[in-house]
Design an enzyme around this catalytic site. Structure first.
Site, PDB file in Angstrom:
ATOM      1  N   GLU A  34      65.518 -43.668  98.540  1.00 44.75           N
ATOM      2  CA  GLU A  34      64.246 -44.318  98.283  1.00 44.75           C
ATOM      3  C   GLU A  34      63.776 -43.781  96.943  1.00 44.75           C
ATOM      4  OE1 GLU A  34      59.730 -44.594  98.444  1.00 44.75           O
ATOM      5  OE2 GLU A  34      61.022 -42.903  98.006  1.00 44.75           O
ATOM      6  N   ASP A  36      60.708 -44.542  93.492  1.00 44.78           N
ATOM      7  CA  ASP A  36      59.451 -45.207  93.108  1.00 44.78           C
ATOM      8  C   ASP A  36      59.526 -45.653  91.654  1.00 44.78           C
ATOM      9  OD1 ASP A  36      57.796 -44.255  95.558  1.00 44.78           O
ATOM     10  OD2 ASP A  36      58.675 -42.419  94.744  1.00 44.78           O
ATOM     11  N   ASP A 226      62.830 -36.450 103.294  1.00 47.20           N
ATOM     12  CA  ASP A 226      63.018 -35.596 102.103  1.00 47.20           C
ATOM     13  C   ASP A 226      64.295 -34.779 102.217  1.00 47.20           C
ATOM     14  OD1 ASP A 226      60.528 -36.360 101.052  1.00 47.20           O
ATOM     15  OD2 ASP A 226      59.470 -34.720 102.060  1.00 47.20           O
TER      16      ASP A 226
HETATM   17  O1  G3P Z   1      58.641 -45.611 100.800  1.00 49.10           O
HETATM   18  C1  G3P Z   1      58.082 -44.748 101.713  1.00 49.10           C
HETATM   19  C2  G3P Z   1      57.191 -43.713 101.097  1.00 49.10           C
HETATM   20  O2  G3P Z   1      57.812 -43.236  99.946  1.00 49.10           O
HETATM   21  C3  G3P Z   1      55.818 -44.242 100.747  1.00 49.10           C
HETATM   22  O3  G3P Z   1      54.940 -43.222 100.359  1.00 49.10           O
HETATM   23  O4  G3P Z   1      53.688 -41.919  98.675  1.00 49.10           O
HETATM   24  O5  G3P Z   1      55.926 -41.134  99.391  1.00 49.10           O
HETATM   25  O6  G3P Z   1      55.688 -43.144  97.958  1.00 49.10           O
HETATM   26  P1  G3P Z   1      55.076 -42.325  99.041  1.00 49.10           P
HETATM   27 CA    CA Z   2      57.846 -43.900  97.741  1.00 47.14          CA
END
Ligand code: G3P
Ligand code: CA
Length: 242
Positions: A34, A36, A226
């Protein structure tokens, strides 16, 4: 078998959203990643969680105010002596062509709309021929619908911070094939019901042993953690069951 996705890479042990964290997740045996994404001032898609660079790098200010060439001078790996830049999404995609990992891209466009982000990502997914290995998720569900309209062949998944009533109905209504709920905001019965209705369920961010076991027990589609090593060790115990 519940798939294990490394949240921001193997972020329990390595600097989040760095190539190192992604490489280590693969080495550990994770099924997926995952990550961002945000957009720079000159339109480069970069892999970083916050809108600002302050927490994870040695710089300060908003990603959207940086030119890519200047953003690259920042160190995103404060956890080690090895300096490392914020990755461009293209670098991750290039590397993904050499392995079989699934990649969940979370669009961080809740605060700033980042015009054109969806188009750019979809273009890259096609260019690198990753259609079957990418899941686009976001808390911005308008962006999820927009992505679906642009490229219905790419899986989308809304993120849910709160529990909602019959989330599989909502998920189907926005033509998503998956949903990514906060693990503590969803009960087993709802996860099972969603899966029975054809929705892939990938709760985030699951780090405690009891919570990992809970999801392995119900054979949840996937979980986002994590610590992929810890999750894999626990999952191995389930695979060895008669
Ligand atoms: O994609 C799941 C999770 O990553 C969403 O929250 O704040 O860790 O990006 P965050
Ligand atoms: Ca995320």
């Amino acid at each position: 078998m519940t798939q294990i996705f490394a949240h921001r890479g193997y972020s329990a042990s390595f600097a989040e959203n760095t190539l190192t964290a992604f490489f280590e997740a693969e080495k550990a045996g994770a099924d997926g990643l995952e990550l961002d994404v945000q957009l720079t001032k000159d339109g480069e898609i970069v892999v970083i969680h916050d809108e600002k660079v302050d927490r994870t790098t040695d710089g300060n200010g908003f990603v959207k105010d940086y030119l890519y060439k200047d953003l690259r001078k920042l160190n995103a790996n404060k956890k080690s002596n090895k300096k490392e830049p914020i990755p461009a999404l293209t670098e991750v995609f290039e590397w993904l062509t050499s392995n079989k990992l699934i990649c969940n891209i979370e669009l961080k466009n809740g605060l700033f709309p980042y015009k054109g982000l969806e188009e750019k990502i979809i273009e890259l997914i096609h260019k690198y021929q990753l259609v079957d290995r990418i899941i686009i998720s976001s808390f911005n569900h308008y962006s999820i619908v927009y992505s679906y309209r642009l490229a219905p062949e790419i899986e989308t998944a809304p993120l849910f911070y709160e529990g909602i009533y019959m989330p599989w109905i909502y998920t189907q209504s926005i033509r998503a094939k998956g949903m990514h709920p906060r693990y503590s905001a969803i009960i087993d019965e709802i996860i099972i019901k969603a899966m029975e209705n054809g929705i892939a369920v990938r709760p985030y961010t699951v780090n405690k042993e009891e919570d990992l076991r809970r999801l392995f027990n119900i054979n949840c589609t996937a979980l986002i953690t994590d610590d992929p090593v810890k999750a894999l060790n626990i999952r191995n115990q389930y695979e060895k069951r008669p």
